[in-house]
Design a protein around this motif. Sequence first.
Motif, PDB file in Angstrom:
ATOM      1  N   ILE A  47       0.818  -1.214   0.000  1.00  0.00           N
ATOM      2  CA  ILE A  47       0.000   0.000   0.000  1.00  0.00           C
ATOM      3  C   ILE A  47       0.851   1.263   0.000  1.00  0.00           C
ATOM      4  CG2 ILE A  47      -1.520   1.372   1.489  1.00  0.00           C
ATOM      5  CD1 ILE A  47      -3.052  -1.168   2.083  1.00  0.00           C
ATOM      6  N   GLY A  52       2.420   1.644  -3.923  1.00  0.00           N
ATOM      7  CA  GLY A  52       0.979   1.870  -3.962  1.00  0.00           C
ATOM      8  C   GLY A  52       0.494   2.638  -5.173  1.00  0.00           C
ATOM      9  N   ASN A  53       1.183   3.722  -5.527  1.00  0.00           N
ATOM     10  CA  ASN A  53       0.771   4.524  -6.688  1.00  0.00           C
ATOM     11  C   ASN A  53       1.293   3.967  -7.998  1.00  0.00           C
ATOM     12  OD1 ASN A  53      -0.789   6.429  -5.406  1.00  0.00           O
ATOM     13  ND2 ASN A  53       0.884   7.867  -5.138  1.00  0.00           N
ATOM     14  N   ARG A  78      -4.714  -5.421  -4.664  1.00  0.00           N
ATOM     15  CA  ARG A  78      -5.834  -4.803  -3.954  1.00  0.00           C
ATOM     16  C   ARG A  78      -6.925  -5.833  -3.660  1.00  0.00           C
ATOM     17  NH1 ARG A  78      -3.748  -1.049  -7.433  1.00  0.00           N
ATOM     18  NH2 ARG A  78      -3.398   1.034  -6.566  1.00  0.00           N
ATOM     19  N   PRO A 106      -6.944   1.564  -0.987  1.00  0.00           N
ATOM     20  CA  PRO A 106      -6.041   1.627  -2.142  1.00  0.00           C
ATOM     21  C   PRO A 106      -6.757   1.668  -3.494  1.00  0.00           C
ATOM     22  CG  PRO A 106      -5.989  -0.570  -1.172  1.00  0.00           C
ATOM     23  CD  PRO A 106      -6.821   0.290  -0.268  1.00  0.00           C
ATOM     24  N   GLU A 109      -7.094   5.260  -5.348  1.00  0.00           N
ATOM     25  CA  GLU A 109      -6.005   5.814  -6.164  1.00  0.00           C
ATOM     26  C   GLU A 109      -6.207   5.539  -7.652  1.00  0.00           C
ATOM     27  OE1 GLU A 109      -2.673   3.775  -4.555  1.00  0.00           O
ATOM     28  OE2 GLU A 109      -2.726   4.876  -2.666  1.00  0.00           O
TER      29      GLU A 109
END
Length: 198
Positions: A47, A52-53, A78, A106, A109
């Motif tokens: 995460i 995460g991104n 996820r 998450p 995003e």
Amino acid sequence: MIGQAFLCDHLENGAGYCRFLQKPKEFKKLMNLANPNILNSIASKWINQPHGNACDTSCNLCLRDYQNLAYHGLLDWRLALDMAQLVLSASSAIDLKSPNGSISNPWSELYQGMNAPITATLQRLGYGLPTQFGTLTGYVHQNQNRQTILILRHPLWQDNHPEWIASEAIAKAQTHYRDYEVKPANPFLILRRPGDYA
């Protein structure tokens, strides 16, 4: 209807994971690794930044390796965390926006913001900017041949989920969308098969 997941390695030369994980102590260790609220768990590493991104489905830093090459298109960190969350508590809120303890969801995003992967993909397919329909986010597509509203919902939801029913009704009730077809949009599939939504 309650969903189920099961593991089986009864075959000759099976790895023995099922027998290993049936031990309560080992299963608890596994579930702790899948809890993003535990410092240094696998889940917290997935995460947090930069992973995460940067990873919208799965990558070599989370789920992919050579042994599962045939399944790379199906793997999603996820969704894996949501499944683990359901194992830990069947009453968990599984959606695209609710936080898990102190950890933000998450999934958000993927669709919040102009450069989010889902928003960018749908805009390339002719959909407009994100629009709220009740508690869910939707995308409107209109041209001479087709008038469609896609409303994002969690991949594990069915058509009888109350938030989906309410958001679909709100979209259909708006006079300027009266003749539009309202469809559910699965973020898991939008990222893998965007042509299904073209």
